[in-house]
Write an enzyme that holds these catalytic residues in place. Structure first.
Site, short mmCIF file in Angstrom:
data_model
loop_
_atom_site.label_atom_id
_atom_site.label_comp_id
_atom_site.label_asym_id
_atom_site.label_seq_id
_atom_site.Cartn_x
_atom_site.Cartn_y
_atom_site.Cartn_z
N SER A 1 -1.93 -1.26 6.03
CA SER A 1 -0.56 -1.28 6.81
C SER A 1 -0.81 -1.89 8.40
CB SER A 1 0.02 -0.24 6.53
OG SER A 1 1.50 -0.39 6.92
N ASP B 1 5.79 -4.79 -2.78
CA ASP B 1 5.73 -4.01 -1.30
C ASP B 1 6.96 -4.18 -0.67
OD1 ASP B 1 5.13 -3.39 1.55
OD2 ASP B 1 3.17 -3.76 0.97
N HIS C 1 4.07 -0.35 -1.49
CA HIS C 1 3.51 -0.33 -0.21
C HIS C 1 2.55 1.00 -0.05
CE1 HIS C 1 2.76 -1.34 4.30
NE2 HIS C 1 2.87 0.23 4.43
#
Length: 256
Positions: free
Chosen positions: A140, A209, A237
């Site tokens: 991320s 995501d 995600h």
């Protein structure tokens, strides 16, 4: 209310909203946990000059050392399970904490995260870990850190989980009605740095995501000269490590 007065009020409200977002952007980007997690079993805590620290799980031998940069809502104490997965495969694991997160001094920003990352890498080398053993891994927001360190010559391999081309590209999709490209202070422009990364790269992204659009991860993968892209249908995600395909990371790290 007269049209001109109404228009002025709307413009003023919009400007006030944009101003609020500008000053709140780092608290939105770096929602650090409020309480510090403990040091996971099998890890040691290493203080780094400059105020941050990392947690280190050492495997026997002189195999790879994965240096992990976590997501914005995590902290290093949450990553004991991942260190254990690597250790049972003979891979050491280091999780670097961000400035302003529990147990680390300072405040989070692009500049402070990059400074902390390089300080941690230098500390590992000072403690006898050769640069050739280092493998950078980002997840991320941490992918932006990992890419910039790799572009500076750190790491023999690079792993990116749910990456992005740049933070303004992400924010522009979430706040399409705000001029985020003008307002954002922390940009992590990975796309512009990707061509400077010469080591093998593994990119993994879930098609569903909901935080970082899949298309941005795929686009970034195409900017590297030597990248393998793995698309995981239906993955979100925060569930990439629950997908069988993500185990590819372990083989990628271990194979010379």
């Amino acid at each position: 209310m007269r049209p001109r007065v109404l228009l002025g009020a709307l413009v003023g409200a919009y400007a006030l909203l944009c101003t609020g977002l500008f000053f709140a952007q780092r608290s939105l980007l770096f929602p650090a946990p409020t309480e510090r997690a403990g040091v996971p079993r099998g890890f040691e805590e290493v203080q780094v000059p400059g105020g941050t620290f990392f947690l280190w799980s050492r495997a026997e031998g002189d195999g790879p050392v994965v240096v992990h940069f976590h997501g914005n809502g995590e902290q290093v104490g949450h990553l004991g399970w991942l260190g254990a997965e690597f250790k049972q495969r003979g891979v050491s694991f280091v999780a670097v904490e961000y400035p302003g997160y529990p147990g680390a001094g300072g405040s989070p920003s692009e500049a402070s995260l990059l400074t902390a990352a390089e300080a941690a890498l230098n500390e590992l080398v000072a403690r006898g870990v050769s640069r050739e053993r280092l493998v950078l891994e980002g997840q991320s927001v941490g992918t932006g850190v990992a890419v910039q360190m790799a572009a500076k010559g750190w790491g023999s391999k690079l792993v990116l989980l749910s990456p992005y081309t740049s933070l303004p590209d992400v924010a522009a999709r979430a706040f399409s009605w705000v001029p985020v490209r003008l307002l954002m202070r922390d940009r992590f422009d990975s796309a512009s740095r990707a061509p400077g990364v010469k080591v093998p790269v593994l990119v993994i992204h879930g098609t569903d995501d909901e935080v970082i659009p899949f298309v941005l991860g795929k686009e970034l993968a195409g900017q590297f000269s030597n990248a393998k892209f793995i698309e995981i249908p239906g993955a979100h995600h925060n569930d990439l490590w629950e997908q069988p395909q993500t185990a590819t990371v372990f083989d990628f790290v271990r194979v010379p």
